[in-house]
Design an enzyme around this catalytic site. Sequence first.
Site, PDB file in Angstrom:
ATOM      1  N   ASN A  81       0.442  -1.021   0.182  1.00  0.00           N
ATOM      2  CA  ASN A  81       0.042   0.088   0.117  1.00  0.00           C
ATOM      3  C   ASN A  81       0.692   0.854  -0.119  1.00  0.00           C
ATOM      4  OD1 ASN A  81      -2.329   1.609  -0.226  1.00  0.00           O
ATOM      5  ND2 ASN A  81      -3.212  -0.189   1.750  1.00  0.00           N
ATOM      6  N   HIS A 111      22.683   0.197  13.980  1.00  0.00           N
ATOM      7  CA  HIS A 111      23.496   1.146  14.302  1.00  0.00           C
ATOM      8  C   HIS A 111      24.431   0.300  15.455  1.00  0.00           C
ATOM      9  CE1 HIS A 111      22.892   3.187  10.381  1.00  0.00           C
ATOM     10  NE2 HIS A 111      21.449   2.596  10.397  1.00  0.00           N
ATOM     11  N   GLY A 138      -1.247  -1.259   8.636  1.00  0.00           N
ATOM     12  CA  GLY A 138      -0.722  -0.157   7.899  1.00  0.00           C
ATOM     13  C   GLY A 138      -0.208   0.617   9.431  1.00  0.00           C
TER      14      GLY A 138
END
Length: 172
Positions: A81, A111, A138
């Site tokens: 999406n 990191h 989402g």
Amino acid sequence: MNLTEFDKMRQGKPFNAIDLDLRLRREAARLACAKFNAHPSKGNLRHITRLFSSFDSLVIEPGFQCDYGTQIDVGERVFINFNCVFLDSANIHIGDDVLIGPGVHFYTVDHPREPEQRAQGECCARPIFIGNNVWIGGGAKVLPGINIGHNAIIGANVVVKRDVAENERYVG
């Protein structure tokens, strides 16, 4: 044999993200994404999919971003999406029949915790595996090294910090 930073990255070894070759590769991927995002069409989708290591039938909505694209492999009938981000310093495997909601982010890169190492650009990456028939809601964020099993459902706006078993519902 001297390995390039790209070779190190692909082999899962620590690498320097500010290496010129890696920066140029990211720039090429950004340009490919920009071409598609500016004028989304099947014709312009090829700018993105030619970066991918593999894909079959795929729908990507505009707003897609990736670091390299070369470490993304996508199965059949996948829907991505709007406004998704794939930081693919390591492989991102997406199985068949996967639905990815808007604003989902996949982060393979990590990191160092030491500021001196971070300042030198050092980082590492771990792959993400998404099984078949997965639905990711989402705004979800998937962290480095995560495996999501077949038929799992990931809730909207969650940070996936651990592996998710087959058929599991992970809602944070």
